[in-house]
Motif scaffolding. Sequence first.
Motif, PDB file in Angstrom:
ATOM      1  N   ALA A 148       0.369  -1.070   0.297  1.00 54.22           N
ATOM      2  CA  ALA A 148      -0.347  -0.007   0.339  1.00 54.22           C
ATOM      3  C   ALA A 148       0.942   1.218   0.291  1.00 54.22           C
ATOM      4  CB  ALA A 148      -0.897   0.151   1.593  1.00 54.22           C
TER       5      ALA A 148
ATOM      6  N   VAL B 243      -8.792   3.266  -0.778  1.00 58.54           N
ATOM      7  CA  VAL B 243      -8.561   1.665  -0.191  1.00 58.54           C
ATOM      8  C   VAL B 243     -10.583   1.515  -0.333  1.00 58.54           C
ATOM      9  CG1 VAL B 243      -8.656   0.906   2.282  1.00 58.54           C
ATOM     10  CG2 VAL B 243      -7.505   2.326   1.670  1.00 58.54           C
TER      11      VAL B 243
ATOM     12  N   CYS C  88      -5.776  -1.978  -1.790  1.00 58.15           N
ATOM     13  CA  CYS C  88      -5.386  -0.724  -2.157  1.00 58.15           C
ATOM     14  C   CYS C  88      -4.742  -0.560  -3.646  1.00 58.15           C
ATOM     15  CB  CYS C  88      -4.251  -0.480  -0.485  1.00 58.15           C
ATOM     16  SG  CYS C  88      -4.926  -0.699   0.451  1.00 58.15           S
TER      17      CYS C  88
END
Length: 295
Positions: free
Chosen positions: A130, A136, A249
């Motif tokens: 991420a 997200v 992500c």
Amino acid sequence: MLVGSGDDAAVVRARALAVTSTDAMVDGVHFRLGTTASAADAGHRALAGALSDLAAMGADPGEAYVVLGLPPAFARADAIALADAMSALAQRCGVALVGGDITAAPVLTLAVTVVGWADEPEQIVTRAGACPGDLVGVTGTLGASGAGLAILEGRAQGPTALAARHQRPVPRLAAGRALARAGAHAMIDLSDGLAADGAHVARASDAVLRIDLDVLPLADGVAGVAEQLGLPAWQLGVAAGEDFELLVCVAPEDRDAAESAALLTWIGVVRDGPPGVELLAEGVAQAARGFQHRL
């Protein structure tokens, strides 16, 4: 599979990369036989939970190996129902049940090892990728399993569909593979709850996941169950666990590709800062904990 169950060992023809996960479920810890799960439900949930880890890695499912511990009074019919439920899910997911073991145990115990496959390291998604600025997202709906458990335990009333989501979760294998192809930076399955599993991604990625609780995709009926329990609805969505959806992500420029890969709801962003999860409801910071494994 070249040699399956019935010999001293299984033999499979391998691809370049093996992706392996082991999961265990124990009566009295992960379910209560006869109350929250039948024998068939327990078998289904054990295999589904293990396969969900492969989904989170973006791997193709391959084989499963099952160790089954049966208590003295466990009925033969229940053992057959358990095995049939695992076999049905394996067939649905394209998984071969190729071996394992059966032993006596104080309570019903299932330990499942699953093996998935990939051809290149770039095809695998971990928790560690991420990046600040990533979006997200989550697949499906949240809170159904926790609400369903409350219904099964008699703590609340609500739709039978919620109980079914707790007893018979579906691993998001196709979504995981598609999101990996769409360029996902990080992914995890929501087994321990969004609060706990999001924190795993945050620590692995050395970043902060900022989650807007007001936009969580809660399953139908969750809000009503939460009200009976005296909880805000988002609490079941982030802390109850065992929804087995995927948290992903994705870079903003890959948003369209990710949305084409899976049904997603965007619930937050990744930013710089001390690793952790920030939960906000109407702009106010909230606290929640998911399932904590015993160390």
